[in-house]
Design an enzyme around this catalytic site. Sequence first.
Site, PDB file in Angstrom:
ATOM      1  N   THR A  19       0.821  -1.214   0.000  1.00 62.31           N
ATOM      2  CA  THR A  19       0.000   0.000   0.000  1.00 62.31           C
ATOM      3  C   THR A  19       0.851   1.258   0.000  1.00 62.31           C
ATOM      4  O   THR A  19       0.431   2.300  -0.501  1.00 62.31           O
ATOM      5  CB  THR A  19      -0.910  -0.005   1.245  1.00 62.31           C
ATOM      6  N   TYR A  32      -8.205   0.554  -4.009  1.00 59.05           N
ATOM      7  CA  TYR A  32      -6.943   1.027  -4.560  1.00 59.05           C
ATOM      8  C   TYR A  32      -6.146  -0.163  -5.046  1.00 59.05           C
ATOM      9  O   TYR A  32      -6.472  -1.309  -4.756  1.00 59.05           O
ATOM     10  CB  TYR A  32      -6.138   1.818  -3.514  1.00 59.05           C
ATOM     11  N   THR A  98       1.702  -4.298   4.416  1.00 55.57           N
ATOM     12  CA  THR A  98       1.612  -4.550   5.860  1.00 55.57           C
ATOM     13  C   THR A  98       1.014  -5.919   6.197  1.00 55.57           C
ATOM     14  O   THR A  98       1.204  -6.410   7.305  1.00 55.57           O
ATOM     15  CB  THR A  98       0.771  -3.455   6.551  1.00 55.57           C
ATOM     16  N   ASP A  99       0.293  -6.532   5.240  1.00 54.25           N
ATOM     17  CA  ASP A  99      -0.428  -7.782   5.558  1.00 54.25           C
ATOM     18  C   ASP A  99       0.495  -8.879   6.081  1.00 54.25           C
ATOM     19  O   ASP A  99       0.171  -9.564   7.049  1.00 54.25           O
ATOM     20  CB  ASP A  99      -1.156  -8.315   4.308  1.00 54.25           C
ATOM     21  N   LYS A 171       0.458  -7.418  13.016  1.00 56.41           N
ATOM     22  CA  LYS A 171      -0.606  -6.559  12.499  1.00 56.41           C
ATOM     23  C   LYS A 171      -1.887  -6.935  13.226  1.00 56.41           C
ATOM     24  O   LYS A 171      -2.274  -8.107  13.240  1.00 56.41           O
ATOM     25  CB  LYS A 171      -0.754  -6.740  10.985  1.00 56.41           C
ATOM     26  N   GLU A 292      -2.250 -28.837  29.135  1.00 52.64           N
ATOM     27  CA  GLU A 292      -3.438 -29.679  28.956  1.00 52.64           C
ATOM     28  C   GLU A 292      -3.186 -30.786  27.936  1.00 52.64           C
ATOM     29  O   GLU A 292      -3.989 -31.699  27.800  1.00 52.64           O
ATOM     30  CB  GLU A 292      -4.616 -28.825  28.500  1.00 52.64           C
TER      31      GLU A 292
HETATM   32  N1  GLU Z   1      -2.742  -6.109   0.969  1.00 52.37           N
HETATM   33  C1  GLU Z   1      -1.747  -5.114   0.772  1.00 52.37           C
HETATM   34  C2  GLU Z   1      -0.359  -5.544   1.219  1.00 52.37           C
HETATM   35  O1  GLU Z   1      -0.149  -6.108   2.254  1.00 52.37           O
HETATM   36  C3  GLU Z   1      -2.160  -3.864   1.395  1.00 52.37           C
HETATM   37  C4  GLU Z   1      -1.889  -3.746   2.844  1.00 52.37           C
HETATM   38  C5  GLU Z   1      -0.840  -2.728   3.107  1.00 52.37           C
HETATM   39  O2  GLU Z   1       0.182  -2.649   2.468  1.00 52.37           O
HETATM   40  O3  GLU Z   1      -1.095  -1.992   4.020  1.00 52.37           O
HETATM   41  O4  GLU Z   1       0.539  -5.293   0.464  1.00 52.37           O
END
Ligand code: GLU
Length: 335
Positions: A19, A32, A98-99, A171, A292
């Site tokens: 992103t 996007y 970020t994923d 995340k 457990e």
């Molecule tokens: N799904 C995308 C990725 O991980 C967008 C999430 C992001 O970058 O914030 O590249």
Amino acid sequence: MAGTSSPVPQVHVLATGGTIAGAQIQDRARGYKAAAFSVDALIAAVPQVAELARIDVEQVAAIGSQDMDDETWLKLAARTQAALDRAEIDGAVITHGTDTMEETAFFLNLVVRSEKPVVLVGAMRPATAISADGPMNLYNAVAVAAYPEARGRGVLVVANDEIHFAREVAKTNTTQVGTFRSTHRGLAGLVNGGRLHLYAPAVRRHTYRSEFSVENLTRMPRVDIVYAHAGMGRGLIDAAVEGGAEGIVIAGVGDGNIAAPAQRAAADAARQGIVVVRSSRTGGGVVERNIEVDDDRLGFVTADELNPQKARVLLMLGLTRTRDVAALQELFYTY
Ligand code: GLU
């Protein structure tokens, strides 16, 4: 701010997409396209980084990080290592979605052999959004990579003015800019407008003290994650075995537990030499042995503090070295 090997620090930026490089059709659009901008365009959008370091750039991939895969990890690790091995380079910044950033960060934390800072950075809002978070995140990431005292702290993630250790960060929110949290051992530090406040160093082994490397590695062992739930049967674990998994990470309920039929399937898998690691779907806490579940009898490994996706990364690398359950368990206490 002085670099270690040149008067003006030199930072190598490796871009993978995400992103931070994403573009909307218009600035309030929800939809996007990730990875629309090149690394040169990203750097050009933050000319202030020139005050921090000399930058050279390399586009390794242009993907949303949901498409990050073993092949790209191996390539990224090799390219990062090659950059850090250059005497004139003081640190590396990797732009990334970020994923799956926490998985890539932890992978590199285990295989990159260098004390030089390696900083992953992304953004929650596309580059074209109102109040995009990418430019400040990128500026801060370069500041961290150029900072001599950030050396030896392992791979770091910079976002939202925070510096996270690769091992600790996760995340935790689908859309908010404060999505990254370090649940167990806390932050590596803060970075405000390029000014660093570093906290205590990482406690577990990483980077220059790691036993892992991607040298001569052309493929990674297949490790599947199976998510536990109320009423769980044995089907998904059997499917992982039939699909050829060499390891299975269970995202267990609570303290890494699974329902009896699933546990029988996991024990059957372990008897066949498939390594089973119990982790937790809760998002925090330690999964300990023999609470457990009789791990000793069933031949399971426990993930200690690692979440399922990071347990998978460590197990994949562990399986490149050994299939011995006790030795693999030791890795989960070491890294
Ligand atoms: N799904 C995308 C990725 O991980 C967008 C999430 C992001 O970058 O914030 O590249």
